[in-house]
Write a protein that holds these residues in place. Sequence first.
Motif, PDB file in Angstrom:
ATOM      1  N   ALA A   1     -21.850  21.785   9.837  1.00  0.00           N
ATOM      2  CA  ALA A   1     -21.584  22.813  10.849  1.00  0.00           C
ATOM      3  C   ALA A   1     -20.121  22.841  11.269  1.00  0.00           C
ATOM      4  O   ALA A   1     -19.644  23.838  11.826  1.00  0.00           O
ATOM      5  CB  ALA A   1     -22.465  22.583  12.075  1.00  0.00           C
ATOM      6  N   ASP A   2     -19.387  21.746  10.991  1.00  0.00           N
ATOM      7  CA  ASP A   2     -17.970  21.684  11.367  1.00  0.00           C
ATOM      8  C   ASP A   2     -17.063  22.347  10.336  1.00  0.00           C
ATOM      9  O   ASP A   2     -15.864  22.483  10.568  1.00  0.00           O
ATOM     10  CB  ASP A   2     -17.526  20.225  11.532  1.00  0.00           C
ATOM     11  N   PHE A   3     -17.646  22.760   9.198  1.00  0.00           N
ATOM     12  CA  PHE A   3     -16.827  23.242   8.090  1.00  0.00           C
ATOM     13  C   PHE A   3     -17.219  24.658   7.672  1.00  0.00           C
ATOM     14  O   PHE A   3     -18.339  25.112   7.924  1.00  0.00           O
ATOM     15  CB  PHE A   3     -16.985  22.316   6.874  1.00  0.00           C
ATOM     16  N   VAL A   4     -16.274  25.323   7.039  1.00  0.00           N
ATOM     17  CA  VAL A   4     -16.555  26.548   6.302  1.00  0.00           C
ATOM     18  C   VAL A   4     -16.143  26.294   4.855  1.00  0.00           C
ATOM     19  O   VAL A   4     -15.354  25.393   4.571  1.00  0.00           O
ATOM     20  CB  VAL A   4     -15.792  27.767   6.864  1.00  0.00           C
ATOM     21  N   ALA A   5     -16.671  27.083   3.962  1.00  0.00           N
ATOM     22  CA  ALA A   5     -16.360  26.931   2.540  1.00  0.00           C
ATOM     23  C   ALA A   5     -15.722  28.205   2.008  1.00  0.00           C
ATOM     24  O   ALA A   5     -16.015  29.309   2.474  1.00  0.00           O
ATOM     25  CB  ALA A   5     -17.632  26.609   1.752  1.00  0.00           C
TER      26      ALA A   5
END
Length: 409
Positions: free
Chosen positions: A90-94
């Motif tokens: 949830a802390d990241f985007v790709a």
Amino acid sequence: RWALLKLVTGSLRVGVSARLAWQAAADYGGVDVPDIQEVWHGQEPPYRDMLAWLDGKGERPQVEAYGRFRPVMLAHPIDEATEMPRLDSADFVAEWKWDGIRIQAVAEGDIRRLYSRTGEDISHAFPDLVEAMDFQGVIDGELIVLHDGQMGSFSDLQQRLNRKTVDAKRMNAYPAGIRAYDLLAEGEEDTRALPFYERRARMEAFIAAVHSSRIDISPLVEIESWDQLAELRASPPAGDARLAEGFMLKRRDSVYEAGRPKGPWFKWKRDPMLVDAVLMYAQRGHGKRSSFYSDFTFGVWTTDETGQRVLTPVGKAYFGFTDEELKQLDKFVRNNTTDRFGPVRAVTATTEFGLVLEVAFEGLQRSTRHKSGVAMRFPRINRIRWDKPAGEADKLSALEQILAAIEVG
């Protein structure tokens, strides 16, 4: 002979890359290379202000130069086994990791420049793209071939790379474009200290306002879970995604920090493709490897016009093995040489006897320059198959099947 040619042509100067000069200045002053890159373009020879700073006799020069290069932020390869379980998706985007060349597009005042990842000015090679940079700011992105919004393959991009000049026919056939990742400056505002999600929102509005067919934006891929992303990475959807090398993972709150900080950004490349090939030729290396045969040409089996099984070269690799394995490979070459061509040795390579190399590579493309008709991207020796008979190495048809699957997407 070299000296005479230099005298005859009048070209006595030996070029030095900007990166080498930056590294020398950084080593001299005991600072990091990004610190030198930040101030370099604001200095004029003989660089008195910068040298005074590095000597400890002055303050760090102010950064004022328009059109200057900003040190890039890089990612660490992610360890799926140890790092992923500790990270909250949830802390990241790709983003897809596009198969192009990382560039920085700078348009400030009346100055427009394209820089490579290492800060080399490559504007002269892409006049069509520089002309399309009708904005005021700095974009971090990927240099690609862009046909009506569709990304071309890396082999298309190679038609534009490493050329001092480019003609109109080539520019029309392979139009250069930018797939934007990040916004480092908007107008005169430096945005690098903003968190990624803010920079991203501003970049989307910025690119929309530019409204150029040569510049688009790298779409985000929302992460439901690491397992869901792993499935997508293994089986990307049709379209541009099939040309991606994997994913970039970025913390939503990450600032744009020069260098390769550990934690904010990761790269998660696809597993490499593998093929078993037979060692055919070896060449001496350079530098500390000059006494070893360390550059290896390998081939796979095919059938000639008489119906006989023969090897056809498909690639060359010079890394992927340890120092101890290099000694073993060198010994094999010396003990099994069948012919010599200057610094190159041919080695025994028959169906009954030969050395099989498991070769990893990142991509495959058609090639008219190679007899086999295929060319590998970033080949490297993944494993030395001392246990495998040469006759059981892969056939050219196996590579052709991989290529067909890539082209179908």
